[in-house]
Structures are given as C-alpha cells and as structure tokens.
Design an enzyme around this catalytic site. Structure first.
Site, short mmCIF file in Angstrom:
data_model
loop_
_atom_site.label_atom_id
_atom_site.label_comp_id
_atom_site.label_asym_id
_atom_site.label_seq_id
_atom_site.Cartn_x
_atom_site.Cartn_y
_atom_site.Cartn_z
N GLU A 244 3.17 -11.55 52.00
CA GLU A 244 2.13 -11.01 51.13
C GLU A 244 0.99 -12.02 51.13
O GLU A 244 1.06 -13.04 50.45
CB GLU A 244 2.66 -10.79 49.71
CG GLU A 244 3.77 -9.76 49.61
CD GLU A 244 3.31 -8.34 49.89
OE1 GLU A 244 2.09 -8.12 50.02
OE2 GLU A 244 4.17 -7.45 49.96
N GLY B 200 0.94 -16.07 49.79
CA GLY B 200 -0.08 -17.10 49.85
C GLY B 200 -1.21 -16.71 50.78
O GLY B 200 -1.47 -15.52 51.00
N SER B 201 -1.85 -17.69 51.35
CA SER B 201 -2.99 -17.45 52.22
C SER B 201 -2.54 -16.90 53.58
O SER B 201 -1.39 -17.07 53.99
CB SER B 201 -3.76 -18.75 52.44
OG SER B 201 -3.00 -19.66 53.21
N GLY C 178 0.68 -17.84 55.94
CA GLY C 178 1.57 -16.79 56.41
C GLY C 178 1.75 -16.80 57.91
O GLY C 178 2.86 -16.54 58.42
N CYS D 39 -4.68 -11.85 44.38
CA CYS D 39 -4.78 -11.35 45.75
C CYS D 39 -5.43 -9.97 45.78
O CYS D 39 -5.98 -9.55 46.80
CB CYS D 39 -3.41 -11.31 46.42
SG CYS D 39 -2.15 -10.46 45.47
#
Length: 517
Positions: free
Chosen positions: A269, A247-248, A252, A303
């Site tokens: 990630e 995610g963002s 994270g 991403c």
C-alpha cells in the site's frame, strides 16, 4: 525542550496503555526485552520527548521469529470461530481504551484528536468485520470430469505475517492486517514506524492482555522496533511468507524486489496522488467540504489526501472563491484541542519537504493562491506547524506529478467534457483514490466505467480521503496493487489448496489418459 503536557490528559492516557513517560535525561527504556540502540519518541505537538524505546537487534529478532513460529503451530490448530472470539475480545479492549489510544495517536503522530479517535474506531470496526468473517472462510466446490470423484478448494493460513506500517496511521493499518491475519490462523510480527513507536507498544500491550487472559502463546502478536534496517530483517527472512508494507513508492519497490527474490509474497500500500474532478454539475457546498478536509485533514499526511483539484473552467472562479474562503476559517494548533482543524507535520524533515515542494512548483510556473509557510510563536514551538497552501498549476508540472506528504493542494483547470478531466486525473504514476463531484448521472457513470478512473478507489460526491473497512482498500500502478481490510482481502493472508477425493475402487486418470499396469 518542554515537559510533557498534562493539560489534555496525556499522562493518564499513557498510564492506561501501560506506558510510563520518562523524565527528561533518563536512559530508562520502554521495551526492556530488546537489546538494540535507544531511540526517542518526540511529539510534533510540543516537541516533548515522550519516552525512549529500545530497538530490536538481530539476536532479538531471531528470538521473536522463533517465538512466533512456535505460536503459529498452536494458533493454526484453533478453529476459526475460536480465533474470531479472541479478535472480538481484542475489539472490546480497544473500546475500553479508545479515548486513551486516540490521545496517544494524536500526541505522538500529530493528527487531530477526533481523527485519532476515528483511527481507533477503524480498529474496532475491522475486529467486528473479522469476527463475522471467521465463520465464512469458505472455498468452492466443483464437479470433477472423473466419475466417483469430488473436487473442492480450501484455504489454509500462511504462517508468520510481517507487517511494516507508516507513521500517518500508526495503529489502524496494523489492525487491518492483523485482525484478518489472526482469524485466518496466521501470527503477526509488526514493525511500526520509528516515528511512532509508542503507538505500537500500546497496541502490543492491549493484545498481550487478551492472549494472556486466554492462556494463548504470546508469539501470536509480536513487535519489533527500529528503522528500515530492522524492517530488512523481515523482508529478507524466508520464514515470513507474506510481507505487508505501507509507505512510500520508493520503499515499496525495494521491499517488492527483496521479497520477490526469495519468492515471497508482498502486499503493498504505497503512494497516492489523489484528485477530485469538479464538473459544472457539481454541488459546490459538498465540493468544498470534500476538498478542504481531503487536503488539510491529518495535515495532508494521508495516503488518500487530496493533492489535485481538477475544475471545469466555467465554474473555476466560483469554486476557488468558496474554497479559499473556507481556508481562511481553518484553525491550526494543538491537535488535542478539538477547536483546531489541523495539527503539525510529523517532523522537521516533513517541513523541509513541504517547503521544497512549494519552492519548486513556483519555479515551474505555479501561482500561489493561498500562501503557505512555517508557523512560529506561542503554541508552535515544535517547529512542525505549517499553513495549508493552494497552488494554481499545470498537470505536467513535476511537483504535480509527485506525492508530497503535506497540506499542498494543486488546482488545475480543464475544458470540454469529463473525459478530458479523467485523462488529467489518470496522467500520474499513482493510482490510489479518486473522486468526482457531479449531479450528472452520465458523468458519474463515465468516471466509474472501464475508461474512467484508473484508481483502486473511485468515489462519486464524496472526497478522496477516508475509507470504510467493508470495502477492499488499495490502489493500482505505483500504489502497489495491494488490497487490505474488507471484501475478500482475507485471501491474501492464506494459501489456496485444491483437493480431489476419489471414493471409488478405480483410479481413472484425468483427460481420459490410459496407463494400464
């Protein structure tokens, strides 16, 4: 609100995946096991309510963890090649349902149908990779300094692996984690994005078929649904030794802090702000293909999407003419129509962020080269369709330094040597994917050297977007440092153990220490 379209076979796809779409106004839930509140899954394609899903309550979650923990005791005892066989069967089920699952991914998330099929193919590929790996979970042997001793290391499963995935790859990223975790002997609890819950239910249905056919515990694969609060059940739970979160960067950082506080492990990630460097020796045709797909594929919601194009000043005009000409050929619309190149953004909030980014970068001094904007009218009723934009900008602009999950491409000029372009590329906080377009061997090697790209992925003469499962996927800096999928990424799902065996009748101590009794 329109009824669900049957023109592209969505109703048939849902039936194949064991999901029955509701009639509008019905309160029937899909996930009858759960007792939480009800959320709706709305398609960004046409705005239709596809189905309602019950979220997971705290009590539901505790039951899931108890089931998963019990299943782990059974699953870890199965030989790794046997676990690989189960993953092989899961991969075959995916092959059977590839078209249906690809359509659901496209309809619920909004990416093109071909990209939806490609995402399911990634799931199949990682299953194939995991099957082979199930016979290669090897450690090392080493020589002991003590005579009559043997030393080696081996790997054991961790236990319950918690997976938090994002909407943009609603099935593939889960499979990257799950296929490897399963062959390692772990069991998985998955919280998919609340924006794409039906994709999660579809995958769980497919996995459940495989485990039932082999008389294996259902807790090997578990699903929970809801927003970030449901995800917090896992991040705070000491029964889950590893949390894999996609995610963002903001998300994270929160996950990392909470998991670290209980000395758990995180596989992160996170955001990407990916660039392609275009040197005077670049192949312009290849550059256009890589840059355009990288920028507009999945409506810029990967991403690995290309956010920045760093072009040498001597070829800037030539490259930009080719790219702007290509943008004029883009077709935007229903992603299930294979004639279209780009579908919608995920929801209204994503549209607002897209519009806000364009407004802000213009305020900073950016020059619009290809105008963006919201599309309306027939076929765009969901309010989630936007035009891909190109903005001429400077590397230090605040919006250029940030990641906006939308089809906005910032173009930047550089002068002098390739080292100058690399400095611009590395000047952002994120470090996921990068690429250089050049036929100059020295420039390519410089880009790949220790003083080159600081990203986890560095490509030559291909774009930033997309990855093969054979290589470890992930990035550095604010991308989180995690690695998923190929190479030796399997090791994160296991605990390492060093073993020493004394096969003599004496007990010598290490380093020659004497302790006589």
């Amino acid at each position: 609100m329109p009824e669900i379209s049957t023109h592209f076979g969505i109703d048939k796809a849902l039936k194949t995946l064991g999901i029955t779409p509701i009639n509008l106004g019905s309160s029937t839930g899909i996930n009858s096991f759960s007792n939480g509140s009800i959320i709706g899954s709305f398609s960004p394609v046409d705005g239709a309510l596809i189905a309602k899903v019950k979220t997971t309550s705290q009590a539901d979650y505790n039951e899931v963890l108890e089931t998963a923990t019990a299943a782990f005791k059974v699953w870890r005892s199965k030989p790794a090649p046997f676990r690989g066989e189960i993953v092989r069967q899961f991969g075959d089920k995916l092959r059977e349902k590839k078209e249906a699952l690809g359509k659901l991914v496209s309809y619920e998330m909004g990416k093109s149908y071909q990209e939806g099929l490609g995402e399911v193919q990634e799931m199949i590929d990682i299953c194939d990779f995991a099957v082979g790996l199930s016979r290669q979970l090897h450690g090392l042997t080493m020589h002991s300094e003590r005579p009559g001793h043997r030393m080696y290391e081996q790997y054991h499963p961790l236990g319950v692996v918690g997976i938090i995935s994002a909407f943009n790859f609603p099935v593939a990223v889960w499979a990257w984690n799950t296929a490897l975790a399963w062959i390692c002997g772990d069991v998985c609890v998955w919280k998919p994005s609340e924006k794409t819950p039906l994709c999660g239910i579809a995958c769980q249905n497919i996995a459940a078929e495989v485990f039932a056919e082999n008389n294996l515990p259902e807790g090997i694969s578990s699903l929970i649904n809801g927003n970030y609060q449901v995800g917090e059940f896992m991040t705070q739970d000491s029964r889950i030794p590893l949390i894999s979160a996609t995610g963002s960067t903001k998300m994270g950082k929160t996950v990392a802090q909470v998991v670290a506080a209980r000395l758990g492990k995180s596989l992160l990630e996170l955001g990407g702000n990916n660039a392609i460097i275009v040197t005077p020796d670049a192949d312009i045709k290849m550059t256009v293909i890589g840059a355009v797909f990288g920028a507009v594929g999945t409506a810029g919601q990967r991403c690995t999407s290309t956010r920045r194009l760093i072009i040498h000043e001597t070829i800037y005009d030539k490259v930009m003419k080719a790219i702007t000409d290509a943008y004029k050929q883009l077709r935007i619309g229903n992603p299930l129509d294979e004639n279209n190149h780009m579908g919608p953004l995920i929801d209204a909030d994503a549209v607002k962020r897209y519009q806000n980014a364009l407004d802000k970068v213009v305020e900073e001094g950016g020059k619009i080269l290809v105008e963006g904007g919201l599309l309306s009218g027939a076929g765009f009723e969901s309010g989630c369709y936007v035009k891909p934009a190109i903005v001429e900008a400077e590397p230090h602009f605040k919006m250029v330094q940030e990641e906006t999950f939308a089809p906005i491409l910032y173009v930047l000029k550089y002068a002098g040597t390739v080292e100058n372009a690399i400095d611009i590329q590395n000047s952002v906080a994120q470090g996921l994917s990068s690429a250089i377009m050049t036929n100059n061997l020295r420039e390519a090697e410089c880009f790949l050297s220790v003083t080159g790209s600081d990203c986890g992925i560095a490509n030559v003469n291909i774009g930033t977007s997309g990855a093969e499962i054979g290589g470890a996927f992930g990035g550095e800096k604010e991308t989180g440092g995690g690695r998923e999928s190929g190479s030796d990424a399997w090791k994160v799902y296991m605990r390492r153990q060093t073993n020493t065996i004394n096969y003599t009748t004496e007990l010598p101590l290490a380093q020659g220490i004497k302790f006589d009794l």
